[in-house]
Design a protein around this motif. Structure first.
Motif, PDB file in Angstrom:
ATOM      1  N   ASP A 108       0.813  -1.219   0.000  1.00 42.17           N
ATOM      2  CA  ASP A 108       0.000   0.000   0.000  1.00 42.17           C
ATOM      3  C   ASP A 108       0.848   1.271   0.000  1.00 42.17           C
ATOM      4  N   ARG A 109       2.163   1.137  -0.161  1.00 39.26           N
ATOM      5  CA  ARG A 109       3.032   2.321  -0.175  1.00 39.26           C
ATOM      6  C   ARG A 109       3.097   2.889  -1.593  1.00 39.26           C
ATOM      7  N   THR A 110       1.972   3.416  -2.037  1.00 37.17           N
ATOM      8  CA  THR A 110       1.863   3.924  -3.409  1.00 37.17           C
ATOM      9  C   THR A 110       1.913   5.449  -3.391  1.00 37.17           C
ATOM     10  N   SER A 111       3.015   5.987  -2.908  1.00 39.13           N
ATOM     11  CA  SER A 111       3.115   7.436  -2.721  1.00 39.13           C
ATOM     12  C   SER A 111       3.794   8.156  -3.874  1.00 39.13           C
ATOM     13  N   SER A 112       4.251   7.421  -4.884  1.00 44.10           N
ATOM     14  CA  SER A 112       4.907   8.072  -6.019  1.00 44.10           C
ATOM     15  C   SER A 112       3.871   8.774  -6.900  1.00 44.10           C
ATOM     16  N   PRO A 113       4.219   9.912  -7.486  1.00 40.72           N
ATOM     17  CA  PRO A 113       3.279  10.556  -8.416  1.00 40.72           C
ATOM     18  C   PRO A 113       3.117   9.782  -9.722  1.00 40.72           C
ATOM     19  N   ARG A 114       4.077   8.868 -10.037  1.00 40.13           N
ATOM     20  CA  ARG A 114       4.029   8.111 -11.290  1.00 40.13           C
ATOM     21  C   ARG A 114       3.262   6.814 -11.117  1.00 40.13           C
ATOM     22  N   TRP A 115       2.387   6.516 -12.082  1.00 38.38           N
ATOM     23  CA  TRP A 115       1.554   5.320 -12.032  1.00 38.38           C
ATOM     24  C   TRP A 115       2.383   4.043 -12.020  1.00 38.38           C
ATOM     25  N   TRP A 116       3.307   3.915 -12.976  1.00 36.80           N
ATOM     26  CA  TRP A 116       4.025   2.653 -13.117  1.00 36.80           C
ATOM     27  C   TRP A 116       5.018   2.433 -11.984  1.00 36.80           C
ATOM     28  N   THR A 117       5.466   3.493 -11.350  1.00 37.01           N
ATOM     29  CA  THR A 117       6.302   3.319 -10.162  1.00 37.01           C
ATOM     30  C   THR A 117       5.498   2.695  -9.031  1.00 37.01           C
ATOM     31  N   ASN A 118       4.273   3.166  -8.847  1.00 33.68           N
ATOM     32  CA  ASN A 118       3.417   2.578  -7.812  1.00 33.68           C
ATOM     33  C   ASN A 118       3.073   1.129  -8.135  1.00 33.68           C
ATOM     34  N   GLN A 119       2.816   0.850  -9.409  1.00 29.29           N
ATOM     35  CA  GLN A 119       2.563  -0.537  -9.794  1.00 29.29           C
ATOM     36  C   GLN A 119       3.800  -1.405  -9.528  1.00 29.29           C
ATOM     37  N   TRP A 120       4.976  -0.863  -9.794  1.00 29.36           N
ATOM     38  CA  TRP A 120       6.202  -1.620  -9.564  1.00 29.36           C
ATOM     39  C   TRP A 120       6.391  -1.927  -8.080  1.00 29.36           C
ATOM     40  N   ARG A 121       5.975  -1.020  -7.219  1.00 31.94           N
ATOM     41  CA  ARG A 121       6.088  -1.282  -5.785  1.00 31.94           C
ATOM     42  C   ARG A 121       5.195  -2.451  -5.372  1.00 31.94           C
ATOM     43  N   LEU A 122       4.040  -2.576  -6.003  1.00 26.66           N
ATOM     44  CA  LEU A 122       3.220  -3.760  -5.749  1.00 26.66           C
ATOM     45  C   LEU A 122       3.962  -5.027  -6.155  1.00 26.66           C
ATOM     46  N   MET A 123       4.688  -4.963  -7.263  1.00 29.98           N
ATOM     47  CA  MET A 123       5.419  -6.140  -7.725  1.00 29.98           C
ATOM     48  C   MET A 123       6.568  -6.489  -6.779  1.00 29.98           C
ATOM     49  N   LEU A 124       7.265  -5.485  -6.262  1.00 25.56           N
ATOM     50  CA  LEU A 124       8.340  -5.758  -5.310  1.00 25.56           C
ATOM     51  C   LEU A 124       7.787  -6.455  -4.069  1.00 25.56           C
ATOM     52  N   SER A 125       6.637  -5.987  -3.585  1.00 28.46           N
ATOM     53  CA  SER A 125       6.001  -6.652  -2.447  1.00 28.46           C
ATOM     54  C   SER A 125       5.588  -8.070  -2.811  1.00 28.46           C
ATOM     55  N   ALA A 126       5.158  -8.262  -4.054  1.00 25.64           N
ATOM     56  CA  ALA A 126       4.757  -9.597  -4.495  1.00 25.64           C
ATOM     57  C   ALA A 126       5.933 -10.565  -4.452  1.00 25.64           C
ATOM     58  N   PHE A 127       7.105 -10.119  -4.879  1.00 23.22           N
ATOM     59  CA  PHE A 127       8.265 -11.012  -4.872  1.00 23.22           C
ATOM     60  C   PHE A 127       8.773 -11.255  -3.452  1.00 23.22           C
ATOM     61  N   ALA A 128       8.621 -10.278  -2.569  1.00 22.69           N
ATOM     62  CA  ALA A 128       8.938 -10.524  -1.161  1.00 22.69           C
ATOM     63  C   ALA A 128       7.999 -11.590  -0.599  1.00 22.69           C
ATOM     64  N   TYR A 129       6.730 -11.523  -0.990  1.00 23.43           N
ATOM     65  CA  TYR A 129       5.759 -12.529  -0.561  1.00 23.43           C
ATOM     66  C   TYR A 129       6.160 -13.921  -1.055  1.00 23.43           C
ATOM     67  N   VAL A 130       6.581 -14.013  -2.309  1.00 28.12           N
ATOM     68  CA  VAL A 130       6.966 -15.312  -2.871  1.00 28.12           C
ATOM     69  C   VAL A 130       8.155 -15.892  -2.111  1.00 28.12           C
ATOM     70  N   LEU A 131       9.118 -15.054  -1.741  1.00 27.75           N
ATOM     71  CA  LEU A 131      10.253 -15.547  -0.962  1.00 27.75           C
ATOM     72  C   LEU A 131       9.791 -16.136   0.368  1.00 27.75           C
ATOM     73  N   PHE A 132       8.863 -15.465   1.021  1.00 36.26           N
ATOM     74  CA  PHE A 132       8.336 -15.999   2.282  1.00 36.26           C
ATOM     75  C   PHE A 132       7.623 -17.334   2.055  1.00 36.26           C
ATOM     76  N   GLU A 133       6.875 -17.439   0.967  1.00 38.74           N
ATOM     77  CA  GLU A 133       6.153 -18.686   0.710  1.00 38.74           C
ATOM     78  C   GLU A 133       7.099 -19.837   0.416  1.00 38.74           C
ATOM     79  N   ARG A 134       8.202 -19.560  -0.278  1.00 42.45           N
ATOM     80  CA  ARG A 134       9.172 -20.628  -0.518  1.00 42.45           C
ATOM     81  C   ARG A 134       9.894 -20.992   0.782  1.00 42.45           C
ATOM     82  N   LEU A 135      10.096 -20.027   1.661  1.00 39.88           N
ATOM     83  CA  LEU A 135      10.637 -20.344   2.981  1.00 39.88           C
ATOM     84  C   LEU A 135       9.632 -21.180   3.766  1.00 39.88           C
TER      85      LEU A 135
END
Length: 434
Positions: free
Chosen positions: A348-375
């Motif tokens: 939910d840290r979508t504080s950038s004025p740019r759309w695709w930057t905020n979308q990219w932050r969702l993706m970074l969180s998604a990959f952090a989630y995947v690492l936890f799931e593989r752990l």
């Protein structure tokens, strides 16, 4: 100038003193576990191949994989802001986790990296998530359930794509998530001035096409709440042999068709004084539907009166109660996965004025989630296997340790008081390649 010693109130006859001479101490020694998980699955290595790098090669000090690993591992450890990295860049645990011996990138370098993300980067990152999902199965499953759900991400600035949402009563984005069990497949940012089901048909079509390339015989079930009950989407599922279990908004006609069964449940409540429930099935055709469809109703009567709920399904199961309470209500677990994303991994840290930057932050969180799931895969059979990401972080990542480095080795001296020593040692043994 700092004093050599800090003096506190004595304990019995003993003086209590402190000083800043304890060497390099970290509170995130468990990041080394994520390092081993990442080495096994190559997530940040593969992600680095799809991120555009427009920097001058002659001036690059931090490789793309290092930058991505630094950002993703920090999210996993609970550091949500880029500002945190001005201090984190000197942390020996994070440096070791991302395979560096020198100070890491600061907030400005990481911020510029996020600005590079565009639509194609996000598409390829999702493709990587899907490929990883397929790779986690030794053989094609007989059935998979694709859970769709939308949620709100409040915004407090003038971000691109922000709109006021009447239901949530604030300015927000309306991201769409898709999970298959615990596997995250889609984390898609959307503006909030749209129908909650917008783009879900296209995403479902892309997912089904991709999955059937690898598992042509697997039964695919689309599952969502009433916000995803759209007749064109159901028609498409019928044509493509995709099953569905979808919520259906209550209306007077549905209630009238279920009235005899509702009356029986109400009479049972009057006789016993206890909340009573039942399940009733029938055929129903809404005005916009091309044909009649199968509807399962859960009928409940208690102190507050009648409370019927309805779902539309592509086929009736033998056990109607199981079809509602397990096949449909099982989607509720997805809400916990969304909480993992937004509350614990800061999607939910979508504080950038740019759309695709905020979308990219969702993706970074998604990959952090995947690492936890593989752990988590290595925690099966333990008390930690079903814990939230917040609790996994506290028990496995937030570990105090002294780190000593020399020319031959890096020694991580974990606190003797750490309560999960045997579990941690077992994880290291399973994760480290032989």
């Amino acid at each position: 100038m700092l004093p050599e010693k800090l003096h506190f109130s004595p304990l019995s006859r003993r003086l209590v003193e402190a000083s800043f001479t304890g060497g390099h101490i970290t509170s995130d020694a468990g990041l080394l576990l994520l390092r081993e998980v990442d080495r096994q699955h190559g997530l940040t290595r593969r992600l680095a191949k799809i991120v555009p790098d427009r920097r001058d090669p002659g001036r690059v000090q931090h490789g793309l994989q290092t930058l991505l690993a630094q950002r993703i591992y920090a999210l996993a450890a609970g550091y949500e802001d880029l500002n945190d990295h001005d201090g984190l860049r000197h942390d020996y645990a994070l440096q070791t986790a991302v395979n560096r011996l020198q100070p890491l990138a600061g907030k400005s370098t990481l911020g510029r990296l996020e600005q590079q993300a565009d639509r194609e980067t996000v598409v390829q990152a999702h493709r990587l998530l899907w490929e990883h999902f397929i790779a986690q199965h030794d053989q094609a499953p007989a059935e998979i359930v694709l859970d769709f759900d939308a949620t709100d991400v409040p915004v407090h600035g003038d971000q691109e794509g922000r709109f006021f949402h009447g239901y949530y009563d604030h300015y927000c984005f309306l991201p769409l998530y898709v999970f298959c069990g615990r596997h995250l497949l889609v984390s898609y940012l959307r503006p909030s001035n749209i129908d909650g089901a917008r783009h879900s048909w296209a995403i479902l079509a892309l997912l089904v096409k991709f999955i059937r390339r690898f598992w042509p015989e697997t039964r695919i079930v689309f599952r969502g709440d009433g916000g995803f009950c759209r007749h064109r989407m159901l028609d498409w599922c019928d044509r493509k042999q995709v099953d569905y279990v979808v919520g259906l908004a209550r209306n007077t006609r549905l209630q009238r068709m279920a009235a005899p069964a509702m009356q029986a449940v109400a009479e049972a409540y009057q006789e016993t004084g206890q909340k009573m429930s039942g399940v009733y099935r029938f055929l129903y055709q809404a005005g916009s539907w091309r044909r009649r469809r199968l509807v399962v109703s859960r009928l409940e009567h208690g102190e507050q009166g009648a409370n019927p709920r309805f779902i539309v399904v592509s086929r009736f199961a033998e056990d109607a109660a199981q079809q509602y309470y397990e096949d449909y209500c099982g989607r509720g677990d997805m809400e916990n996965r969304i909480k993992d994303q937004q509350l614990d991994l800061f999607a939910d840290r979508t504080s950038s004025p740019r759309w695709w930057t905020n979308q990219w932050r969702l993706m970074l969180s998604a990959f952090a989630y995947v690492l936890f799931e593989r752990l988590r895969d290595h925690l099966q059979g333990t008390a930690l296997a079903r814990m939230s990401i917040h609790n996994l972080r506290l028990k496995l990542l937030k570990i105090g340790a002294v780190i000593i480095r020399n020319s031959r080795r890096i020694r991580v001296l974990i606190s003797e008081a750490y309560p999960h020593q045997e579990l941690f040692a077992g994880l290291v043994a399973r994760l480290k390649p032989t």
